[in-house]
Design an enzyme around this catalytic site. Structure first.
Site, PDB file in Angstrom:
ATOM      1  N   CYS A  93     -10.898   3.221  -0.364  1.00 53.23           N
ATOM      2  CA  CYS A  93      -9.314   3.431  -0.091  1.00 53.23           C
ATOM      3  C   CYS A  93      -9.173   2.630   1.172  1.00 53.23           C
ATOM      4  CB  CYS A  93      -9.181   4.998   0.449  1.00 53.23           C
ATOM      5  SG  CYS A  93      -7.376   5.253   1.211  1.00 53.23           S
ATOM      6  N   THR A  94      -8.171   1.677   1.286  1.00 56.50           N
ATOM      7  CA  THR A  94      -7.974   0.889   2.442  1.00 56.50           C
ATOM      8  C   THR A  94      -7.533   1.410   3.529  1.00 56.50           C
ATOM      9  OG1 THR A  94      -5.695   0.586   1.323  1.00 56.50           O
ATOM     10  CG2 THR A  94      -7.310  -1.110   0.777  1.00 56.50           C
ATOM     11  N   HIS A  95      -7.359   2.604   3.506  1.00 57.64           N
ATOM     12  CA  HIS A  95      -7.212   3.327   4.876  1.00 57.64           C
ATOM     13  C   HIS A  95      -8.618   3.646   5.620  1.00 57.64           C
ATOM     14  CE1 HIS A  95      -3.201   4.710   3.397  1.00 57.64           C
ATOM     15  NE2 HIS A  95      -2.917   4.868   4.409  1.00 57.64           N
TER      16      HIS A  95
ATOM     17  N   CYS B 134      -4.141  -1.307  -2.222  1.00 56.54           N
ATOM     18  CA  CYS B 134      -4.532  -0.190  -2.559  1.00 56.54           C
ATOM     19  C   CYS B 134      -5.307   0.241  -3.754  1.00 56.54           C
ATOM     20  CB  CYS B 134      -3.104   0.665  -2.512  1.00 56.54           C
ATOM     21  SG  CYS B 134      -3.114   2.730  -3.032  1.00 56.54           S
ATOM     22  N   ASN B 135      -6.463   0.911  -3.534  1.00 56.99           N
ATOM     23  CA  ASN B 135      -7.417   1.139  -4.745  1.00 56.99           C
ATOM     24  C   ASN B 135      -6.817   2.009  -5.470  1.00 56.99           C
ATOM     25  OD1 ASN B 135     -10.417   0.363  -4.013  1.00 56.99           O
ATOM     26  ND2 ASN B 135      -9.493   0.762  -2.034  1.00 56.99           N
ATOM     27  N   THR B 136      -5.977   2.943  -5.294  1.00 57.20           N
ATOM     28  CA  THR B 136      -5.629   4.044  -6.330  1.00 57.20           C
ATOM     29  C   THR B 136      -4.565   3.233  -6.935  1.00 57.20           C
ATOM     30  OG1 THR B 136      -5.868   6.147  -4.706  1.00 57.20           O
ATOM     31  CG2 THR B 136      -4.226   6.199  -6.562  1.00 57.20           C
TER      32      THR B 136
ATOM     33  N   ASP C 276       0.850  -1.103   0.162  1.00 59.24           N
ATOM     34  CA  ASP C 276      -0.030  -0.140  -0.066  1.00 59.24           C
ATOM     35  C   ASP C 276       1.007   1.287   0.129  1.00 59.24           C
ATOM     36  OD1 ASP C 276      -2.422   1.464   0.264  1.00 59.24           O
ATOM     37  OD2 ASP C 276      -2.295   1.820   2.309  1.00 59.24           O
ATOM     38  N   SER C 277       0.132   2.309  -0.259  1.00 58.00           N
ATOM     39  CA  SER C 277       1.046   3.586  -0.225  1.00 58.00           C
ATOM     40  C   SER C 277       1.261   3.907   1.215  1.00 58.00           C
ATOM     41  CB  SER C 277       0.285   4.750  -0.852  1.00 58.00           C
ATOM     42  OG  SER C 277      -1.060   5.095   0.024  1.00 58.00           O
TER      43      SER C 277
ATOM     44  N   TYR D 178      -0.278   8.630  -2.714  1.00 58.69           N
ATOM     45  CA  TYR D 178      -0.825   8.179  -3.970  1.00 58.69           C
ATOM     46  C   TYR D 178      -1.961   9.124  -4.537  1.00 58.69           C
ATOM     47  CZ  TYR D 178       2.176   4.006  -4.178  1.00 58.69           C
ATOM     48  OH  TYR D 178       3.165   3.350  -4.256  1.00 58.69           O
ATOM     49  N   GLY D 179      -2.834   9.511  -3.667  1.00 55.76           N
ATOM     50  CA  GLY D 179      -4.255  10.025  -3.968  1.00 55.76           C
ATOM     51  C   GLY D 179      -3.958  11.421  -4.787  1.00 55.76           C
TER      52      GLY D 179
ATOM     53  N   GLU E 279      -3.930   7.709   8.745  1.00 63.78           N
ATOM     54  CA  GLU E 279      -2.502   7.675   9.149  1.00 63.78           C
ATOM     55  C   GLU E 279      -2.064   8.003  10.512  1.00 63.78           C
ATOM     56  OE1 GLU E 279       0.478   6.857   7.259  1.00 63.78           O
ATOM     57  OE2 GLU E 279      -0.814   5.488   5.744  1.00 63.78           O
TER      58      GLU E 279
END
Length: 265
Positions: free
Chosen positions: A189-191, A75-77, A11-12, A43-44, A153
């Site tokens: 978004c996985t976050h 990570c979706n992005t 992931d980012s 990344y977004g 985060e």
């Protein structure tokens, strides 16, 4: 000889821990390498060209170093932009993450769903395609929130985050024309699943939040069916792509996900 090859989740940042949680539930003995690209985060807000160039090259280096049996781009992005490039570059199974529009449409009673992701994810043609294929009878509204990534985060680092900022992220969807009809929100978004409780707490009405982590975990199970795993679960490793003095709060979070060591690529 036992097969010690790990699953590599990428992931980012540390949002992919939401996918790791689902993977651990189904494959508790799987060795795990979790990679956070803090050197490229976030990344977004990056261009498609930047992500399409960075992610395949980086995953190539990671595959060479850790020899994984499978890579999951958690990570979706990165998935909506670079998944095809990664699969073309690597000779091993690669599982991507895409917005859970299909299950959201199946759940929605009002036929209005929201897609909450990063700016880069919500503008992708892939989201148009998913909406047309699986939610053609729904109003699909989208909102990109870089701030919500930052909040997730910070929360995972043990830092306080204000309720008002979560409400602002939700308002980006709910205050659009037709937003008052939304009953189901895709956390694209996985976050975001990691702070879903905070979103629910500030929502003006009951909302259903949907993400794709469980489906991703099931796909990994299918792709590794029949493979051997170590006899005893080994501690996982968290890898950062740039030097990081890991704060105590983040170490606690990583340990909660059985990531007991950290390394720098």
């Amino acid at each position: 000889m036992e097969d010690a090859r790990p699953l590599l989740l990428f992931d980012s940042g540390i949002g992919g821990l939401s996918v790791l949680r689902a993977v651990r539930a189904l494959l508790p003995d799987a060795p795990i390498v979790y990679v956070a690209d803090n050197g490229g985060f976030p990344y977004g807000t990056k261009s498609e060209a930047e992500i399409a160039a960075r992610v395949p090259a980086l995953l190539g280096r990671l595959a060479e170093r850790y020899k994984p049996r499978l890579i999951c781009i958690a990570c979706n992005t990165a998935s909506t932009i670079a998944l095809a490039g990664v699969r073309a570059a690597l000779d091993l199974p690669v599982v991507g993450t895409v917005p859970a529009i299909k299950p959201a449409a199946a759940l929605s009673r009002t036929r209005a769903i929201g897609v909450l992701g990063t700016d880069a994810t919500v503008r992708q043609p892939y989201v148009d395609d998913l909406s047309a294929r699986f939610a053609s009878d729904c109003l699909v509204l989208r909102h990109g929130s870089a701030r919500l990534v930052e909040l997730a985060e910070a929360s995972l680092r043990g830092q306080p985050t204000p309720d008002a900022d979560y409400r602002t992220a939700l308002d980006g969807l709910l205050e659009q024309d037709g937003g008052d009809r939304i009953d189901t929100i895709v956390l694209a978004c996985t976050h975001f699943p990691l702070v879903a409780d905070r979103l629910a707490a500030v929502a003006p009405r009951p909302l259903t939040f949907v993400d794709g982590a469980e489906g991703i975990a099931r796909r990994i199970v299918v792709l590794t069916e029949g493979q051997d795993w170590p006899a005893a679960a080994s501690a996982g490793v968290a890898v950062f792509t740039a030097p990081l003095d890991v704060p105590a709060g983040l170490r606690t979070t990583l340990a909660r996900f059985a990531l007991d060591r950290t390394e720098t690529l």
